[in-house]
Design a protein around this motif. Structure first.
Motif, short mmCIF file in Angstrom:
data_model
loop_
_atom_site.label_atom_id
_atom_site.label_comp_id
_atom_site.label_asym_id
_atom_site.label_seq_id
_atom_site.Cartn_x
_atom_site.Cartn_y
_atom_site.Cartn_z
N ALA A 31 0.84 -1.20 0.00
CA ALA A 31 0.00 0.00 0.00
C ALA A 31 0.87 1.24 0.00
O ALA A 31 0.61 2.20 -0.75
CB ALA A 31 -0.93 -0.01 1.21
N ALA A 32 1.92 1.24 0.82
CA ALA A 32 2.83 2.40 0.88
C ALA A 32 3.52 2.61 -0.47
O ALA A 32 3.66 3.74 -0.94
CB ALA A 32 3.86 2.21 1.99
N ARG A 33 3.93 1.53 -1.10
CA ARG A 33 4.59 1.61 -2.41
C ARG A 33 3.64 2.21 -3.45
O ARG A 33 4.04 3.09 -4.23
CB ARG A 33 5.06 0.21 -2.82
CG ARG A 33 6.07 0.15 -3.90
CD ARG A 33 6.66 -1.24 -4.11
NE ARG A 33 5.74 -2.36 -3.93
CZ ARG A 33 5.74 -3.19 -2.88
NH1 ARG A 33 6.63 -3.05 -1.92
NH2 ARG A 33 4.87 -4.19 -2.80
N GLU A 34 2.40 1.76 -3.46
CA GLU A 34 1.42 2.28 -4.41
C GLU A 34 1.11 3.76 -4.14
O GLU A 34 1.01 4.56 -5.07
CB GLU A 34 0.13 1.45 -4.38
CG GLU A 34 0.28 0.05 -4.92
CD GLU A 34 0.68 -0.01 -6.38
OE1 GLU A 34 0.30 0.88 -7.17
OE2 GLU A 34 1.39 -0.97 -6.75
N SER A 37 3.96 5.85 -5.29
CA SER A 37 3.93 5.97 -6.76
C SER A 37 2.88 6.99 -7.19
O SER A 37 3.12 7.78 -8.12
CB SER A 37 3.66 4.62 -7.41
OG SER A 37 4.74 3.74 -7.18
N ALA A 38 1.73 6.99 -6.52
CA ALA A 38 0.70 7.98 -6.83
C ALA A 38 1.20 9.39 -6.49
O ALA A 38 1.03 10.33 -7.26
CB ALA A 38 -0.58 7.68 -6.05
N TYR A 39 1.86 9.50 -5.36
CA TYR A 39 2.40 10.79 -4.91
C TYR A 39 3.44 11.31 -5.91
O TYR A 39 3.49 12.50 -6.20
CB TYR A 39 3.02 10.63 -3.52
CG TYR A 39 3.37 11.93 -2.84
CD1 TYR A 39 2.42 12.64 -2.12
CD2 TYR A 39 4.66 12.44 -2.92
CE1 TYR A 39 2.75 13.83 -1.48
CE2 TYR A 39 4.99 13.62 -2.29
CZ TYR A 39 4.03 14.32 -1.57
OH TYR A 39 4.35 15.50 -0.95
N ASP A 40 4.24 10.40 -6.43
CA ASP A 40 5.28 10.77 -7.38
C ASP A 40 4.73 11.23 -8.73
O ASP A 40 5.46 11.80 -9.54
CB ASP A 40 6.25 9.59 -7.60
CG ASP A 40 7.08 9.29 -6.36
OD1 ASP A 40 7.16 10.15 -5.45
OD2 ASP A 40 7.62 8.17 -6.30
N CYS A 41 3.45 11.02 -8.97
CA CYS A 41 2.82 11.48 -10.22
C CYS A 41 2.65 13.00 -10.24
O CYS A 41 2.49 13.59 -11.31
CB CYS A 41 1.46 10.81 -10.43
SG CYS A 41 1.58 9.06 -10.88
#
Length: 146
Positions: A31-34, A37-41
């Motif tokens: 969940a943290a990884r996903e 990744s969303a935050y990095d968008c």
């Protein structure tokens, strides 16, 4: 005989052989990884470029799926107040992530990511403290009598 993706095989073996505590940790880490990744968008202007909107949505949705898995794995009968509190948190996370997805709210996403990382760390500590190595040898035997 052809072999498939060795990394996928490794992951499957890791999941199949993990303790319950380790599985929870793996879900939190996923969940943290996903969410990361969303935050990095988000771009420098705190907006999501048009070419990353679909990716952002997929990462948020995947994190919600993982949180749903954590939610359905709760044992409300045996878990008592802790399970009730976790259920409330998971409902809160999914509600907030729906809002994040609609409004593309970087600040709220960052807050949820921080909470997920804290919970992941706490579960990791708990899983280490209850690992097989911490159980006395006499209690490690398999009880097949039921």
């Amino acid at each position: 005989m052809a072999f498939g993706n060795p990394y996928a095989a490794y992951q499957k073996t890791a999941v199949n052989t993990a303790s319950q505590g380790k599985l929870v940790v793996m879900l939190y880490q996923g969940a943290a990884r996903e969410l990361q990744s969303a935050y990095d968008c988000f771009g420098r202007d705190d907006k999501i470029p048009a070419n990353l909107i679909e990716s952002f949505g997929k990462h948020v949705m995947k994190s919600q799926e993982i949180i749903n898995e954590l939610q359905v794995s709760l044992d409300m009968d045996k878990g008592g107040q802790i399970a009730q509190n976790l259920m409330s948190l998971y409902v809160y996370f999914n509600k907030e992530l729906l809002d994040v997805s609609i409004k593309q709210d970087k600040v709220k996403l960052g807050q949820i990511l921080g909470m997920i990382k804290e919970l992941s760390s706490a579960w990791e500590t708990a899983a280490q403290n209850t690992s097989v190595d911490s159980i006395p040898q006499a209690q490690r035997t398999l009880n097949i009598t039921g």
